[in-house]
Each structure stands twice: as structure tokens, then as C-alpha cells.
Write a protein that holds these residues in place. Structure first.
Motif, mmCIF file in Angstrom:
data_model
loop_
_atom_site.group_PDB
_atom_site.id
_atom_site.type_symbol
_atom_site.label_atom_id
_atom_site.label_comp_id
_atom_site.label_asym_id
_atom_site.label_seq_id
_atom_site.Cartn_x
_atom_site.Cartn_y
_atom_site.Cartn_z
ATOM 1 N N GLU A 1 48.607 32.948 46.272
ATOM 2 C CA GLU A 1 49.074 33.543 45.028
ATOM 3 C C GLU A 1 50.626 33.841 45.188
ATOM 4 O OE1 GLU A 1 46.814 32.860 42.307
ATOM 5 O OE2 GLU A 1 45.967 31.995 44.390
ATOM 6 N N ARG B 1 42.660 44.323 40.923
ATOM 7 C CA ARG B 1 41.983 42.931 40.868
ATOM 8 C C ARG B 1 40.964 43.048 39.375
ATOM 9 N NH1 ARG B 1 37.466 41.037 45.465
ATOM 10 N NH2 ARG B 1 37.178 39.008 44.650
ATOM 11 N N ALA B 2 40.302 44.268 39.252
ATOM 12 C CA ALA B 2 39.560 44.352 38.022
ATOM 13 C C ALA B 2 40.380 44.128 36.918
ATOM 14 C CB ALA B 2 38.822 45.745 37.770
ATOM 15 N N ASP C 1 43.097 42.579 36.342
ATOM 16 C CA ASP C 1 43.500 41.123 36.373
ATOM 17 C C ASP C 1 42.254 40.196 35.780
ATOM 18 O OD1 ASP C 1 44.717 38.284 36.816
ATOM 19 O OD2 ASP C 1 44.161 38.578 38.998
ATOM 20 N N SER C 2 41.173 40.527 36.391
ATOM 21 C CA SER C 2 39.998 39.795 35.863
ATOM 22 C C SER C 2 39.722 39.925 34.387
ATOM 23 C CB SER C 2 38.784 40.287 36.914
ATOM 24 O OG SER C 2 38.707 40.088 37.977
ATOM 25 N N ALA C 3 39.916 41.188 33.989
ATOM 26 C CA ALA C 3 39.881 41.424 32.591
ATOM 27 C C ALA C 3 40.864 41.116 31.623
ATOM 28 C CB ALA C 3 39.592 43.128 32.256
ATOM 29 N N GLY C 4 41.739 40.552 32.288
ATOM 30 C CA GLY C 4 43.041 39.916 31.435
ATOM 31 C C GLY C 4 44.106 40.956 31.036
ATOM 32 N N SER D 1 45.678 39.266 43.163
ATOM 33 C CA SER D 1 45.786 39.810 41.750
ATOM 34 C C SER D 1 47.058 40.467 41.775
ATOM 35 C CB SER D 1 44.520 40.754 41.265
ATOM 36 O OG SER D 1 43.504 39.925 41.070
ATOM 37 N N HIS E 1 49.630 38.401 40.032
ATOM 38 C CA HIS E 1 49.156 37.716 38.612
ATOM 39 C C HIS E 1 49.438 38.515 37.505
ATOM 40 C CE1 HIS E 1 45.670 35.499 40.817
ATOM 41 N NE2 HIS E 1 46.459 35.063 41.017
ATOM 42 N N THR F 1 34.582 51.414 40.285
ATOM 43 C CA THR F 1 33.611 50.767 39.393
ATOM 44 C C THR F 1 33.561 51.471 37.906
ATOM 45 O OG1 THR F 1 32.151 51.359 41.378
ATOM 46 C CG2 THR F 1 31.058 51.321 39.190
ATOM 47 N N THR G 1 36.197 49.206 36.125
ATOM 48 C CA THR G 1 35.851 47.958 35.999
ATOM 49 C C THR G 1 34.962 47.793 34.590
ATOM 50 O OG1 THR G 1 35.754 47.430 38.135
ATOM 51 C CG2 THR G 1 34.376 46.059 36.841
ATOM 52 N N VAL G 2 34.194 48.812 34.339
ATOM 53 C CA VAL G 2 33.209 48.965 33.313
ATOM 54 C C VAL G 2 34.258 49.121 32.161
ATOM 55 C CG1 VAL G 2 31.359 50.276 32.111
ATOM 56 C CG2 VAL G 2 31.433 49.635 34.660
ATOM 57 N N TYR H 1 36.484 45.988 31.288
ATOM 58 C CA TYR H 1 35.660 44.992 31.102
ATOM 59 C C TYR H 1 35.061 45.336 29.562
ATOM 60 C CZ TYR H 1 35.469 41.065 34.107
ATOM 61 O OH TYR H 1 35.829 39.852 34.701
ATOM 62 N N ALA I 1 38.032 44.474 27.176
ATOM 63 C CA ALA I 1 38.388 42.904 27.177
ATOM 64 C C ALA I 1 37.275 42.372 26.255
ATOM 65 C CB ALA I 1 37.983 42.590 28.440
ATOM 66 N N ARG I 2 36.028 42.764 26.452
ATOM 67 C CA ARG I 2 34.908 41.967 25.440
ATOM 68 C C ARG I 2 35.477 42.282 23.947
ATOM 69 N NH1 ARG I 2 30.035 40.567 25.386
ATOM 70 N NH2 ARG I 2 29.468 41.861 24.195
#
Lengths: 317, 317
Positions: A48, A152-153, A155-158, A183, A186, A303, A306-307, A310, A313-314
Motif C-alpha cells: 500500500e 482501518r475501520a 478506511d473500510s467505512a469510506g 489503511s 489510504h 469496536t 466500527t459500529v 459503519y 456510512a450506511r
């Protein structure tokens, strides 16, 4: 490795060489701060880093990788990385023996790759001027692994950026870099930001400021319900019409209607032991608790983050 | 500590005593398996162990704590635990010097409390007969911290049980116990389950079997959208009517309609490196991917499990 088109420097085999020691010293903060460089270890992080390096150069900017060190075995196993490093504009690659790589690395299993990288953080002004829709702010998060998990979370969630306040863990320490699994390269990273005035700056950038707080009055589920009702409902925004929201006064309470998950937002995550400082939660637009359905006393900050990320993001899709 | 009503055994101060060594040996698996006992360390884990012990005895069952060891300072600081231990039916408390506690403990900072506990796992038959609505299954999850994170997340999400297959990490190892922060004592735990036949047993227990799989064809967001549409929508279950679901054929595809997040479900989480075995994903009702909005290649299994378990918990409320 003879397939590589570029001339090869000799194999580094002396674990006592100055260069090896200098790389190893980047595991320590003083050396990192002095040189404004850090270590990326393992194939994922190095891949990366090299990708970002090439992307930046393609865009006419400075790269981020100073040198890559790799064993022959690792280059044979990870042909995608070898191909990246074979490009004309790739950072310089030095082949090393496994012993040299182990001497350079801070990890037990560097898996054959170490890269020396320049600091990648950017000024907070630049990040906020870009108009991010989702930002994660670490306020005195101290555990390297937790910081890595949140990056990392995010990054994953944009998310559009991760911001660390001054008293947070140094994200360039090897354990955090490792736990971001690439990440870190990123998304824009801001470090050592003054907490004082930060909330105002976030809000001026058009971000709703959400304090993640286990004791917060706003339930993340209620925010998500309200958002889902706006998206899927008949438009009158009256929340669930069956199966009750269970808890208190439903999804239409004032604390809920004040903030909308689908709006551009910044989540603030606090210290593992103390949570967020009172002046921070007081300044936020809402103090949001991740609901606990079982008997757990609290959630780990990684944790919970992350919740929360996300959920935003949703709602924002 | 003179406030305590029960007669006090003498302070243990000999770090070389047999009893100290026996406790310390529980950090190792052979000793744990031979004695069917394990260590809970730190105030949170010990508090939850003692609570479960008292609850069980109140219900006429055997307790779980064999002995509690604590320093005077820790008992003074944690008066709630001291009060629990002062109850007539509490497990026996031995006061120890900080040196003895350190010699017993596997952690750098046991914070003054160690408890020797009996194994708490239960047969898989008992768990499934109880008709749980949400179950987390760890299929060869190997990292102690990840296992602990998932157990804690399952507890937070209100899961009815956590099941570990035979090749998974031993949840009684000190690092996992520590990272559950007491959740190990909150919900039924099943260990060393044969993977062979497990999916059928889960399904016979009325559970939809969901394989968490980054390459799965079913997007968790689509499942959540479909669930939200059923809850908030006009009833015709036609998914989002605006802002498009973005990706493929929308929320009405066959893979989505086949499973409903609000139904009782078991989530399967796989090994950190290999993921779930092919025979497991093939047998599941759906292979579900947590969407990645940014550039991250994958999610940590603990992070993915948290998102999945919370998605089910939200839908099931």
C-alpha cells in the motif's frame, strides 16, 4: 529476481551495518521525529505504501517511500509487489538477507518486507477544506492497536480523514502501522491537532459533531431508525409504526431529531479509560451511545468506533 | 479490611509457595485442561466471575469461582467487589501481597485481583435447546485477542451463545479472558465443537446460518436495507425508492430475499488468514460480506463480527 529490469544493488547481508541500525531505530519515536520517517512492515503495508508512492508521483507530487528492503523469498512469493517495484518510478529496492530484515524490523514476523516511509500526515486545514463527509477523530486514544483498528475501520467505512489529537498515540509507531494493515496509506491522516477549538473547526467545515459516549443520551439505534424511516418510510418521519422502539420516547425525541446520520459528520472517540473529556462532549452536537443489548459493561473503543462509522456510512450512501 | 464480617485467613506473602505456583500454572493449557480451571485477572473479570458465582448459587447450582486472591489496596479501591466477597455465600478470599499477586498472574498489570475459576462452558445441545435468537460461531479463529473481541461483541449485541469449534483458540487462555473484559461470564459458551454436522444442528435449532465472508455474494447492507424496508416501509418490500442502492440488482435479488436478518440467526466467523472453509460457506444459508466503502482490502475478523452481530441485533429488536 533477474527478471527485474533495473540494475540491482548488492545483497545486504551485514546485520551490523549502519544502515540496518538506522532503519531499526525508526521503531523508536525520537528517531522518527528527527527524520520524519517511519517503518512499514510486512507485504500488505509495503504494497500500500508503494502504491501510494506511485499514485502520488503520477500526480506530480513527492512519493512517500524512501527505500524498500525485501528478501528474495518475499519478492518471489509476492509477485505483485515485485512488479510494482520494477516500475521505473518505483522507490529504490534493496535486497537483504532474512537476518538483515529481522534486524531492521520491530516485528517477530516481518514476512520479508520493510519500507522506510516519509510521514504522510497532512494539515487539518487541508483535510477540512476538502469537504469530507465522514471523519474519525481520536481524542487521546492511547493504545496503538486501538488506534490502528479505528484507522482501518475508518478506511473500510469510506471516511474522508482520520484526525488524532496531540495526546493520542503516535500513529507512526510500528504496532499501529501494522494494525492498520495498509489503511494508513489510504486516507488523509492528521496528527497532533490541538483539541482546543477543534470542534468549532469541524462544525465550520459543515460537519455534525458526534461524541461517541457510552453514557450519551442519544442512542445510535434511534439515529439509525430515524435515518431508515426517512429513507424507507412514507415521508412523515414518524419512526417505526410497529414492534415499538422498545426503550423510551421513541425515535422522535428532540435529541434525535437534532442530528441526522446522513449528514456529513465527524465522530469523536475518546481515551480507553477516561472516555472523552467533558468539554468535548459538551461541545458536540450529540453524545451518542452504542446500545448494549446484553450484559457487557462497555464496548472497546475500536469496536464502538466500527459500529458508529459503519452506521454513518450506511446512512450516507 | 477489618470491616469484613468473615474470619480472615493470614496474608499470603511467600511468592514461592506451592499454591502460588499452582495458580500461576493455569496460564498454561496443560494445567488448565488437567484441573478444568482457569484464571480471571483484574477487577472487571473477577467482579463478573464472582457475580456469576453468586447468581448460580442463588439458583441452587454450583458456583464458578474456586478462590479469589486480592491485595489489600485493590479491595480498598474496589469496594463493590469487596462487598460481594463479604457475602456469606461468596467464594473464599485470600489476601495476598502485591508480589504474590504478580507471581500468580500472567499479566503485567493484574490490578490486584486474580480468581481461579472452574470451566464455564456448556454442552452445545443445552445451548441450542434453549432456542437462542442470535449465536456467534468461531470457526478456527486463532488469535486470542480476536476471540475475546468477538465474545465481548456477542455479549454487547445480546447474543444467546458463543460457540467455538475444536480448532479455535482456547478461550480460557489468559489473553482471551482478559480481552472479554468479563463477557466470558455473561453468556453461554460452548467449546471444542465438531465442525462436522454443526451447520445442520444450528439449522435444526431454527437458526438461519450466515457465513461472514468478505467474498460473499450477499451484501450485509442489502440485508439491512431489506430488513429496514420491511420495518419502516409501506409493506410491499420493494426496497429503497430513492437514492438507489448503488451497486447491482438492488435489495430484491434472490440471495437477499432468501434470508432475513430479523430471523433467529447464527453467524459463522472464520480463521484470520484462511477465512471459513469452503464446506462451511457452501452449507450456510448465505455468504454475507460486510461492505467496504473505502480502500481497505479487508476487515479484521473482530471488526467484521461486531458489524454483523450488531446488524442482526438491530433487525431482531
Amino acid at each position: 529476481m533477474s527478471a527485474h529490469g533495473r540494475p540491482q544493488a548488492p545483497l545486504m547481508s551485514n546485520t551490523q551495518a549502519d544502515r540496518v541500525k538506522e532503519v531499526a531505530r525508526l521503531a523508536g519515536r525520537p528517531s522518527r521525529l528527527r527524520r520524519r520517517e517511519f517503518l512499514a512492515e510486512g507485504p500488505q503495508a509495503v504494497r500500500e505504501a508503494v502504491r501510494l508512492h506511485l499514485d502520488r508521483q503520477d500526480a506530480g507530487r513527492d512519493g512517500v517511500v524512501v527505500d524498500v528492503y525485501a528478501t528474495a523469498e518475499a519478492l518471489e512469493r509476492h509477485t505483485d509487489i515485485a512488479a510494482l517495484l520494477d516500475r521505473e518510478d518505483a522507490p529504490s529496492l534493496r535486497r537483504v538477507t532474512p537476518d538483515v530484515l529481522a534486524a531492521m524490523s520491530s516485528t517477530v514476523t516481518p514476512q520479508g518486507f520493510v519500507a522506510v516511509c516519509r510521514f504522510v500526515d497532512v494539515p487539518v486545514e487541508d483535510v477540512l477544506a476538502a469537504g469530507p463527509r465522514l471523519v474519525a477523530v481520536l481524542v487521546e486514544v492511547r493504545d496503538p492497536g486501538n488506534a490502528g483498528t479505528i484507522i482501518r475501520a475508518a478506511d473500510s467505512a469510506g471516511a474522508g480523514a482520520v484526525i488524532l489529537t496531540g495526546a493520542s498515540v503516535d500513529p507512526y509507531n510500528p504496532k499501529t502501522v501494522r494494525s492498520t494493515v495498509g489503511s494508513l496509506f489510504h486516507l488523509p491522516l492528521v496528527i497532533a491537532v490541538e483539541l482546543d477549538g477543534l470542534i468549532d473547526r469541524l462544525r465550520e467545515a459543515g460537519l455534525t459533531v458526534l461524541a461517541a459516549d457510552g453514557y450519551g443520551a442519544t442512542n445510535l439505534d434511534d439515529l439509525q431508525d430515524a435515518s431508515a424511516a426517512r429513507r424507507f418510510g412514507s415521508g412523515d418521519d414518524d419512526g417505526p409504526d410497529e414492534s415499538g422502539s422498545g426503550s423510551d420516547e421513541g425515535a422522535a425525541g428532540p435529541s434525535v431529531s437534532a442530528v441526522r446520520l446522513e449528514d456529513a459528520g465527524a465522530w469523536l472517540f475518546g481515551n480507553e479509560a477516561q472516555g472523552l473529556p467533558a468539554e468535548v462532549t459538551a461541545g458536540a452536537d450529540a453524545r451518542v451511545a452504542v446500545p448494549i443489548y446484553g450484559s457487557a459493561e462497555s464496548l472497546n473503543v475500536g469496536t464502538a468506533a466500527t459500529v458508529c462509522l459503519y452506521a454513518s456510512a450506511r446512512a450516507q450512501r
